[in-house]
Scaffold this active site. Structure first.
Site, mmCIF file in Angstrom:
data_model
loop_
_atom_site.group_PDB
_atom_site.id
_atom_site.type_symbol
_atom_site.label_atom_id
_atom_site.label_comp_id
_atom_site.label_asym_id
_atom_site.label_seq_id
_atom_site.Cartn_x
_atom_site.Cartn_y
_atom_site.Cartn_z
ATOM 1 C CE LYS A 144 0.805 -3.381 -5.464
ATOM 2 N NZ LYS A 144 -0.096 -4.500 -5.437
ATOM 3 C CE LYS B 258 2.477 -0.399 2.256
ATOM 4 N NZ LYS B 258 1.274 -0.980 1.758
ATOM 5 C CE LYS C 52 -0.610 4.393 -2.286
ATOM 6 N NZ LYS C 52 -0.755 3.152 -2.953
HETATM 7 P P1 ATP Z 1 1.580 0.215 -2.450
HETATM 8 O O1 ATP Z 1 2.572 -0.065 -1.381
HETATM 9 O O2 ATP Z 1 2.154 0.488 -3.760
HETATM 10 O O3 ATP Z 1 0.542 1.183 -2.028
HETATM 11 P P2 ATP Z 1 0.716 -2.345 -1.718
HETATM 12 O O4 ATP Z 1 1.960 -3.130 -1.843
HETATM 13 O O5 ATP Z 1 0.240 -1.936 -0.360
HETATM 14 O O6 ATP Z 1 0.774 -1.107 -2.665
HETATM 15 P P3 ATP Z 1 -1.922 -3.359 -2.261
HETATM 16 O O7 ATP Z 1 -2.559 -3.913 -3.447
HETATM 17 O O8 ATP Z 1 -2.408 -2.044 -1.834
HETATM 18 O O9 ATP Z 1 -0.391 -3.231 -2.453
HETATM 19 O O10 ATP Z 1 -2.012 -4.401 -1.081
HETATM 20 C C1 ATP Z 1 -2.428 -5.718 -1.222
HETATM 21 C C2 ATP Z 1 -2.421 -6.439 0.119
HETATM 22 O O11 ATP Z 1 -1.088 -6.634 0.565
HETATM 23 C C3 ATP Z 1 -3.139 -5.708 1.237
HETATM 24 O O12 ATP Z 1 -3.853 -6.639 2.017
HETATM 25 C C4 ATP Z 1 -2.035 -5.127 2.042
HETATM 26 O O13 ATP Z 1 -2.397 -4.942 3.382
HETATM 27 C C5 ATP Z 1 -0.965 -6.186 1.905
HETATM 28 N N1 ATP Z 1 0.375 -5.619 2.059
HETATM 29 C C6 ATP Z 1 0.967 -4.725 1.253
HETATM 30 N N2 ATP Z 1 2.210 -4.433 1.680
HETATM 31 C C7 ATP Z 1 2.407 -5.186 2.800
HETATM 32 C C8 ATP Z 1 3.492 -5.346 3.710
HETATM 33 N N3 ATP Z 1 4.631 -4.690 3.563
HETATM 34 N N4 ATP Z 1 3.348 -6.210 4.721
HETATM 35 C C9 ATP Z 1 2.215 -6.900 4.887
HETATM 36 N N5 ATP Z 1 1.149 -6.799 4.078
HETATM 37 C C10 ATP Z 1 1.225 -5.952 3.047
#
Ligand code: ATP
Ligand code: LTN
Length: 333
Positions: A200, A197, A115
């Site tokens: 969002k 991965k 980040k």
């Molecule tokens: P960003 O990617 O913008 O950092 P994020 O999509 O990881 O954000 P978070 O709020 O940080 O969003 O994550 C919420 C939950 O979703 C966490 O438990 C995280 O592990 C899970 N998660 C996020 N992206 C994935 C993914 N691609 N596959 C599986 N689990 C995910």
């Protein structure tokens, strides 16, 4: 006498829309957990402040996230679904735990490194101490398990280290939590680059499926998903990351094993397979989207649920906070 249930804690940042990764990696696994655990789920809006937010949009997104939790099946009558920023114990415990966490261990967090590269113009102290606030979230509720996607593994490890360090000095104050990763979909990869991965915050709209994408959009995005040039639907994450990711997604929504998927599509091309994945995902999302629209239209219901659950979260977390304050020697009168 009924046996006391173990405690489960999790949450998501209130930033942007949720992706299929958030859903399959986390939210979907949460829905049934209340049968076995007493569950607490936060809308992690304080964590979202580590990145600049536009206030009006942020506020809206936070309420939308709450509605999505409920639409996905988290019943706010059964689970404590609340707002992190409404419970001041989080920020208070985070400060105390900051004083039990080392700069060196925070510097090793890969999410901090990622980040700070992504937001090079705003490498703020909150981004650095993010894992300590997360530890406070979890430890306040004395959680035994924390269901998250595998990208959060390191944050769970530091939470355990902080808890153990504190307990060693002051006795058994915190429950040391275990992470819980779902069997399928623990790491959903980007549709545009299956070695990354699904996130969002990805700028490429074709890389992610949003939970609010309509049927046509979902099907179109899967059709465009990057795969290899061979034509065999076979699970081989190293060699065929694109197809393997689609198989994981398909397996996660249909409950089919890799072998079952391989035989279902034996001799068929990628076109058929991608269409089937798109349709299965769209079918899974349709009822959720319908509930979501209804909930958004009923603001007072959502606000009422938030208020009631905030109260419960305050009550539970304050018990731990009071104990911690006493242990470290803060004066009570
Ligand atoms: P960003 O990617 O913008 O950092 P994020 O999509 O990881 O954000 P978070 O709020 O940080 O969003 O994550 C919420 C939950 O979703 C966490 O438990 C995280 O592990 C899970 N998660 C996020 N992206 C994935 C993914 N691609 N596959 C599986 N689990 C995910
Ligand atoms: N950092 C988490 C969100 C989060 C969280 C938590 C998850 C904040 N506090 C406590 C579980 C428990 C993420 O998913 N990025």
């Amino acid at each position: 006498m009924s046996e006391e249930k173990k405690i489960l804690y999790s949450g998501m940042q209130a930033t942007g829309s949720l992706t299929l990764g958030n859903y399959l990696g986390a939210l979907k696994n949460w829905v049934k957990m209340h049968e076995e655990y007493e569950c607490f789920y936060g809308v992690m809006d304080l964590h979202s402040l580590t990145v600049r937010q536009e206030p009006a949009k942020f506020r809206q997104n936070a309420r939308k996230l709450y509605a999505l939790y409920v639409a996905a099946g988290l019943d706010p009558e059964v689970n404590c679904v609340y707002f992190q920023s409404h419970v001041s114990a989080h920020a208070e415990l985070a400060w105390i735990l900051d004083c039990f966490t080392y700069m060196g261990e925070l510097s090793r967090m890969t999410q901090f490194k990622d980040k700070s590269q992504k937001h090079a113009d705003n490498v703020n102290a909150g981004l650095f101490t993010y894992p300590v606030l997360m530890a406070a979230d979890i430890l306040l509720y004395q959680a035994h398990v924390v269901p998250v996607g595998v990208d959060q593994k390191q944050h769970l490890e530091i939470t355990r280290d902080i808890a153990e360090r504190f307990n060693k000095i002051y006795g058994d104050v915190f429950t040391v939590p275990e992470p819980y990763f779902g069997e399928n979909g623990a790491k959903v990869m980007s549709l545009a680059d299956p070695t990354k991965k699904m996130s969002k915050s990805d700028e490429n709209v074709n890389a992610t499926i949003l939970l609010t994408d309509d049927r046509d959009t979902v099907i179109r995005k899967f059709k465009r998903a990057v795969t290899d040039s061979d034509a065999e639907v076979r699970f081989a994450p190293e060699e065929k990351p694109g197809i393997s990711n689609l198989m994981e997604i398909y397996g996660s929504v249909t409950g089919k094993s890799h072998e079952e998927i391989e035989s279902e599509f034996a001799g068929k091309g990628y076109g058929d397979f991608k269409l089937a994945v798109g349709e299965a995902v769209a079918d899974e999302l349709a009822p959720l989207q319908e509930r979501y629209e209804k909930l958004l239209a009923d603001k007072s219901y959502i606000d009422d649920c938030i208020r009631r659950n905030d109260d419960k979260a305050r009550y539970v977390s304050n018990k731990t906070l009071r104990k911690v304050k006493k242990k470290v020697g803060l004066l009570e009168v």
